[in-house]
Scaffold this motif. Sequence first.
Motif, PDB file in Angstrom:
ATOM      1  N   ILE A  72       0.827  -1.239   0.030  1.00 21.87           N
ATOM      2  CA  ILE A  72      -0.046   0.014  -0.054  1.00 21.87           C
ATOM      3  C   ILE A  72       0.882   1.115  -0.040  1.00 21.87           C
ATOM      4  O   ILE A  72       1.363   1.480   1.014  1.00 21.87           O
ATOM      5  CB  ILE A  72      -0.961   0.230   1.120  1.00 21.87           C
ATOM      6  N   GLN A 109       1.867   5.321  -0.557  1.00 21.71           N
ATOM      7  CA  GLN A 109       1.532   6.599  -0.714  1.00 21.71           C
ATOM      8  C   GLN A 109       0.963   7.077  -2.128  1.00 21.71           C
ATOM      9  O   GLN A 109       1.674   6.497  -3.128  1.00 21.71           O
ATOM     10  CB  GLN A 109       2.178   7.562   0.147  1.00 21.71           C
ATOM     11  N   TRP A 110       0.483   8.002  -2.303  1.00 22.28           N
ATOM     12  CA  TRP A 110      -0.278   8.299  -3.473  1.00 22.28           C
ATOM     13  C   TRP A 110       0.972   8.817  -4.596  1.00 22.28           C
ATOM     14  O   TRP A 110       0.738   8.594  -5.744  1.00 22.28           O
ATOM     15  CB  TRP A 110      -1.456   9.561  -3.526  1.00 22.28           C
ATOM     16  N   ASP A 111       2.093   9.705  -3.909  1.00 25.58           N
ATOM     17  CA  ASP A 111       3.073   9.773  -4.931  1.00 25.58           C
ATOM     18  C   ASP A 111       4.250   9.065  -4.609  1.00 25.58           C
ATOM     19  O   ASP A 111       5.395   9.512  -5.319  1.00 25.58           O
ATOM     20  CB  ASP A 111       3.163  11.553  -4.605  1.00 25.58           C
TER      21      ASP A 111
END
Length: 167
Positions: free
Chosen positions: A34, A36-38
């Motif tokens: 999982i 982080q978005w960036d």
Amino acid sequence: TGMEVGEAREYISNVLMACNPRPEFLFFLGDDHIPQWDALIKLWEIMNKEEWDVLAALYYLKQDPPTPILWRSEIAGTLVEGVHYQDGETVQSDIAPMDFTLIRSSIFEKISKPYFKTGPTEFENKSLLVHTEDSWFCAKVKEVGGRIGVATSIKVAHLDTKSGVVY
């Protein structure tokens, strides 16, 4: 597809090498990770700025206590934050875990097939014997002078899909 992970990574690598034009990078993401978005953008930025051949985000083995997946053959055991590296550094490693990893396609031109194989890999001073496809690949990269790193500034959660515990 139900393939063994070493066979699947080998298949994907061969598809990459057959591409014309060939993409500059190959990215692997495990289904139990999982980010982080960036995280991928940050990994790509570090990869290019510091010129790594293989670069992984930092994540931990699914065990108590969680252990960072970060090794060098001259150090017994895994590297320890505050002793062998500082948080935020990009650290040279002999094995980059492959489940959140960016690989420069040009490194495949320097190593022989099979690129990935699940089986025993012994490192030069026999301090580490590992039975994973990532250790096989990284040993080949290291043999040709490739740079393998782990970006400790990018941490990816590692999910135990059976228990739901996140490491």
